[in-house]
Design an enzyme around this catalytic site. Structure first.
Site: not given
Ligand code: BG6
Length: 475
Positions: A176, A373
């Site tokens: 990201e 993701e």
């Molecule tokens: C993304 C990241 O922004 O979102 C992850 O690459 C992150 O590292 C994921 O964990 C979800 O975000 P969060 O804050 O809910 O853990």
């Protein structure tokens, strides 16, 4: 008939620092997240000057994957994973980041992890930098503000590329990378680059200098990786968060187009191999001058990414004339969409936005896209029976997989895989909480420090097992 290709890479994703723990095991150095305290929704995490007594650092233990990876991989295999995305913690390999020889014990851990994955028929997908640069590089050089860090990163990548030349095919340079365009949020710049932009006189000048160093580093690494193994597939990664115009007013449309350039800038450079036309007038208007070496143009051109990886969680809207204060807004540059529901953490849920995003990106780059993701951070409850009935997660993921299938089958987008975030519960990046859970596998660990780290299959575990077995059928 399945909408997904036969060889589609179903799997799950985590990052080293959010699961491993073992923060100082086997010679590992302190990383930037090791000095990041726990926060919560609306309470920012603090960056302390060092590891300080009396503070809570959730990433120090995370979910103890460092010692339990074998058991966890067996569970991934039981779900039928074809691939598993994690990162290699830079500070395990080069504890300070600027050494000339690597820490063999750190490499030995990833040898065991990768061999274990391969023995279960699971393809490793490795992120090279996922918010975990060695803290020493921040203290000694100011993080990615210094061009010196480019060489340190290239050395780290060369070490792991060579070590895993015949074991890993899919690599991602920076997780990201475009988060930091939200430069007024200290956590983003800190995790992306070890730089807090708001502490600088001209924050945006610093932002673009840092980004330039990372673009050069990424391009050098792509070119180097292709020499080490021409079959390597090395991707760029952005968080993809479409920002729709708030209304059909032309001013809102133009505001949305401008705001989206902040989302696209990094992939524009990393996938196309040069800066896009819109950046020059933007920099001129803001008085930004980025220091570049003479051969940087050629370096960027020679190091174009093989594929685009994205995270996709939500969409927002952009308004040409936003209200001065909007207490519901998650980010300063966008607002909430009144047509969409949101998670308990205010992340708006928009499966159709995924289909839209995939089409936009594929039209823009014509490169394979890997959705590395996606997922729902939610509060899970274990029943007295031991069951965790996370139907809300199944519903969220079903809708997104449907949208993904439509992007492939109806829009012709080349998507190579899907790895939902936090396939095993882990520490939240933005809040440092355990209770914000994403996993198919529940981990008995809580924000008050209780729990024995035991693993439990959620209802979604069996559901995802069936999705993979049926190549994307969600019912
Ligand atoms: C993304 C990241 O922004 O979102 C992850 O690459 C992150 O590292 C994921 O964990 C979800 O975000 P969060 O804050 O809910 O853990």
């Amino acid at each position: 008939m399945s909408k997904f290709p036969e060889n589609f890479l179903w799997g799950g994703a985590v990052a080293a620092h959010q699961v491993e723990g073992g923060w100082n095991a086997d010679g590992k150095g302190i990383s930037i997240v090791d000095v990041l305290t726990k926060g919560e929704h609306g309470v920012p995490r603090k960056m302390t000057d060092n590891v300080e007594a009396g503070e809570v650092y959730p990433n120090h233990q995370a979910v103890d994957f460092y010692h339990r990876y074998s058991q966890d991989i067996a569970l991934f295999a039981e779900m039928g994973f074809k691939c598993f995305r994690t990162s290699i913690a830079w500070s395990r390999i080069f504890p300070n980041g600027d050494e000339s020889t690597p820490n063999e014990a750190g490499l030995a851990f990833y040898d065991r992890l990768i061999d274990n994955l391969l023995s279960q028929g699971i393809e490793p997908v490795i992120t090279l930098s996922h918010f975990e640069m060695p803290y020493h590089l921040v203290k000694a050089y100011g993080g990615w503000a210094s061009r010196k860090v480019v060489d340190c990163f290239v050395r780290f990548c060369e070490t792991v590329f060579t070590r895993y030349r015949d074991k890993v095919t899919y690599w991602i340079t920076f997780n990201e990378i475009n988060n930091q365009l939200n430069w007024d949020y200290p956590l983003f710049g800190y995790c992306n680059s070890g730089v807090i932009f708001t502490e600088h006189d001209h924050p945006e000048q610093m932002l673009y200098q840092v980004l330039h160093h990372q673009f050069v580093a990424s391009a050098k690494v792509v070119a180097l990786g292709h020499v080490i193994n021409p079959d390597f597939k090395i991707g760029s990664m952005i968080h993809m968060m479409p920002l729709y115009p708030a209304t059909c007013h032309p001013d809102d449309l133009l505001a949305s187009q401008r705001a989206m350039r902040d989302k696209y800038l990094c992939s524009d450079v990393q996938v196309r191999g040069h800066y896009p036309h819109y950046i020059w007038p933007q920099w001129a208007a803001k008085g930004i001058q980025v220091a570049m070496d003479d051969d940087d143009v050629q370096i960027l051109e020679n190091g174009r990414a093989d594929f685009l990886a994205i995270s996709y969680y939500m969409t927002n809207i952009v308004d040409a004339n936003p209200p001065e204060e909007d207490e519901n807004a998650l980010f300063s540059a966008s607002r909430l969409n009144p047509h969409l529901p949101a998670s308990d953490w205010g992340w708006q849920i928009d499966p159709k936005g995924l289909r839209y995003a995939l089409s936009e990106l594929y039209e823009r780059y014509e490169k394979p896209i890997f959705v590395v993701e996606n997922g729902l951070g939610a509060l899970d409850t274990m029943e007295a029976s031991g069951e965790i009935n996370d139907d809300y997660r199944i519903s969220y993921l079903s809708q997104h997989i449907e949208a993904l299938g439509e992007a492939i089958s109806q829009d012709g987008v080349d998507v190579i895989g899907y790895t939902p975030w936090g396939c095993i519960d882990c520490v939240s990046f933005t809040t440092g909480e355990y209770r914000k859970r994403y996993g198919f596998i529940y981990v008995d660990r809580h924000d008050d420090g209780s729990g024995d780290f035991s693993r439990h299959r959620k209802k979604s575990f069996y559901w995802y097992q069936s999705v993979i077995a049926n190549n994307g059928l969600t019912e």
